[in-house]
Write a protein that holds these residues in place. Sequence first.
Motif, PDB file in Angstrom:
ATOM      1  N   TYR A  50       0.851  -1.194   0.000  1.00  0.00           N
ATOM      2  CA  TYR A  50       0.000   0.000   0.000  1.00  0.00           C
ATOM      3  C   TYR A  50       0.884   1.240   0.000  1.00  0.00           C
ATOM      4  N   ASN A  68      -2.756  -3.204  10.901  1.00  0.00           N
ATOM      5  CA  ASN A  68      -1.837  -4.332  11.017  1.00  0.00           C
ATOM      6  C   ASN A  68      -2.555  -5.665  10.835  1.00  0.00           C
ATOM      7  N   ALA A  73       8.520  -2.772  10.895  1.00  0.00           N
ATOM      8  CA  ALA A  73       7.230  -2.508  11.535  1.00  0.00           C
ATOM      9  C   ALA A  73       7.165  -3.090  12.933  1.00  0.00           C
ATOM     10  N   THR A 117      -1.057   2.739  10.380  1.00  0.00           N
ATOM     11  CA  THR A 117      -1.104   1.484   9.630  1.00  0.00           C
ATOM     12  C   THR A 117      -2.141   0.550  10.234  1.00  0.00           C
ATOM     13  N   PHE A 168      -4.047  -1.394  15.159  1.00  0.00           N
ATOM     14  CA  PHE A 168      -3.442  -0.382  14.297  1.00  0.00           C
ATOM     15  C   PHE A 168      -2.395   0.381  15.096  1.00  0.00           C
ATOM     16  N   TRP A 199       2.376   6.135  13.690  1.00  0.00           N
ATOM     17  CA  TRP A 199       3.822   6.272  13.598  1.00  0.00           C
ATOM     18  C   TRP A 199       4.227   7.720  13.330  1.00  0.00           C
ATOM     19  N   LEU A 204       8.432  -0.765   6.715  1.00  0.00           N
ATOM     20  CA  LEU A 204       7.844   0.482   6.246  1.00  0.00           C
ATOM     21  C   LEU A 204       8.930   1.346   5.611  1.00  0.00           C
ATOM     22  N   PRO A 219       1.889  -4.691   8.458  1.00  0.00           N
ATOM     23  CA  PRO A 219       0.843  -3.718   8.115  1.00  0.00           C
ATOM     24  C   PRO A 219       0.380  -3.835   6.674  1.00  0.00           C
ATOM     25  N   ASP A 220      -0.896  -3.562   6.472  1.00  0.00           N
ATOM     26  CA  ASP A 220      -1.496  -3.535   5.136  1.00  0.00           C
ATOM     27  C   ASP A 220      -1.782  -2.088   4.761  1.00  0.00           C
ATOM     28  N   GLN A 233       4.137  -5.480   3.476  1.00  0.00           N
ATOM     29  CA  GLN A 233       3.382  -6.272   4.444  1.00  0.00           C
ATOM     30  C   GLN A 233       4.106  -7.563   4.815  1.00  0.00           C
ATOM     31  N   VAL A 241      -2.318   1.963   4.861  1.00  0.00           N
ATOM     32  CA  VAL A 241      -1.599   3.050   5.514  1.00  0.00           C
ATOM     33  C   VAL A 241      -2.198   4.372   5.066  1.00  0.00           C
ATOM     34  N   THR A 294       3.931   0.366   2.662  1.00  0.00           N
ATOM     35  CA  THR A 294       3.963  -0.807   3.546  1.00  0.00           C
ATOM     36  C   THR A 294       4.483  -1.999   2.764  1.00  0.00           C
TER      37      THR A 294
END
Length: 730
Positions: free
Chosen positions: A224, A302, A258, A300, A313, A316, A243, A287-288, A238, A290, A236
């Motif tokens: 993402y 998660n 992450a 994010t 989530f 950050w 990240l 994470p997927d 994943q 963002v 991300t």
Amino acid sequence: MNFRLTLSSALALSLAAPLMGTPFAASAQTAAAPVFNRIATFATSANMAEGEDRARATSAEIMTVTPDGMTLIYSDSPLGAIGLVDITDPKAPKPLGNIAMDGEPTTTVVAGKTAFVGVNTSKSFTEPSGVLRSVSLEDRSILANCDLGGQPDSVAISPDGSRLAVAIENERDEEVNDGALPQMPAGFVEILPLKDGVVDCAAKQHVDLTGLAEIAPEDPEPEYVAFNAANELVVTLQENNHLVVIGADGKVASHFSAGSVDLAGIDTDKDGKLDFTGKQDGVAREPDGVVWIDADHFATANEGDWKGGSRGFTIWKKDGTVVYESGADFEHAIIRAGHYPEGRSNKKGVEPEGLTFAEFGGAKLLFVGSERASMVGVYDVADLSQPKLLQLLPSGIGPEGLVAIPARNLFATANETDLGEDGAARAHVMLYEAGVGPATYPTVASRADQLIGWGAISGLSVDPATPSVLWAVSDSAYGAEPSIYRIDTSKVPAEITDKIVVSRDGKPAEKIDLEGIASDGQGGFWLASEGDPKKEVPHQVLHVDAQGAIGQTFALPEALLAGQTRFGMEGIALHDGKVWVAVQREWEDDPKGQTKLLQLDPASGTWAGLRYPLEGGEGWVGLSELAIHGDYAYLVERDNLIGDKAALKQITRVPVADLEPVALDGELPVVTKEVVRDLIPDLKQWNGYVQDKVEGMAIAPDGTVHVMTDNDGVDDASGESFYWRFSLGQ
């Protein structure tokens, strides 16, 4: 996060009528945050043209909105198309049809009157390919195609409209080496200049992400991408649990792991129990989705994918500092709302996947979508270190795309799961309007100071001593821990205050499927258990004490069981010392279109019965509840259809004077019924699709009728449980 002071307070809010037609304006009275309620539902199958097979698979995945806020555009992978929905009148969305993409569309963004669609054209996992298609929204023609050199996933457009970014995932094959990385080729990011609605494909900037992650650094799989106002890009990875922040110059500015989370108070076993005493340490976030919250902070979702999934989530700072970690708090709120997907306990729980951020009248709101619980959490993130959960919104099945339209007071979800082949719920787009309270969902939630999991409510009974209290049972969705729940209906939402496990010899009772409950007037309960001969679960009536311990068991007579099916007892009531039960559907010894009302004399153990005439219709029709009040026995009669196909959900009644059962070895008389209330209008009040399982009904001494739906334990269902009440004669 204090659940009692956030979610419960928001749900109980009752202020003036919602604002209509203008952006939500905060005031001192509303404490800056709007309340969202669902106003419309659109089935993606409605976008198919006349004559097309609307029963075939369809979906609504990632979604965007046109700059004027009037048209939603979602990717429909099964159809290989993007779907368009006219939301000029958001309470009555209209189909605008599909545009074929000659491949699998992943994400669409819009600039002006041009849509830019990432399309996966891969031949295989090892030969990934894809294009960015420019599509005219005026005449629906393909204006241009830009070869991306790999399989695209997420597409983002910068706030100033000067550039696009595409995450080229080149995803792994989960069937190879148990899905472990590396699996080449590696993924990357492409940044493309955009001017006057035209992409300069020749000037695209390739951003290499190899060598960054600790996990499979040679095989990054970007999932993402999102821009901030400074044209910085966050990505991300994943599966790599990593990240990356890319600067406005297109170069990697920073990157970091992450990390992981220690979780407590979670269900870790797929075992038919709602047991939240487990823990997991060192769970990779993976994470997927963002989204940027401001120029320096992003959040994010998660979800997890390979080995992780922290069920929450994270907020950050762009240098990798964790400002806030939800841990299991988001999941705990979902548990209390009855949406916990027990079938995912041994994997990733509620699986947060998508999120978005927007300001509504100055309120800074983060929307977090739970794919498996089919809910969206609305958080006030004015204080990034301490987000406050304001609401949980019901969605369709599998919300993936989230779209905020603050200029129109709107929020929308794209729900990808389509069960059309099973005659169940279709994929949907759902719309919500921001205003001032009250929130209409959830209608039932468990108490804030305990973590009581619940769902699959299949029967109700009024407490004889306190008519505002209901007792409920859950069915085989949680068969390893059959339970009785106490519900205080004087609270808004109605509050589950206690859970009693039905037991035999001190252990949770086995091989029972509770479908009906009736208070015995002395603190105990009569329970109807629906059998299933294929699973060796017997049809039986049980009597339990106030602690749920089984004291008596009454099996059906052998002569009756000769014609049994799995569609057994679905409601139970006590009248003049006799126990009455409703059999859901006809058995092999019943005439077509008729089922039985059975009477048990507990003193002698003898059974007698009558027949009840069922309505005809598509699917099947049966009984799902029974209550006796005054001079009548009231029954819930329904079909098994959902959404637009649902045609029969009603309450009927039969005079008690006509309940003259005879021995089961003779010809059973047929009762005459009267329709009391059509429940379909009631089920439409939440502006979702019509649920099929109205399974709970109880009537208080003053004639108040309490009704509740069964959410199927969030298994291939939206998880929505609707409770409402009305007075007899309304």
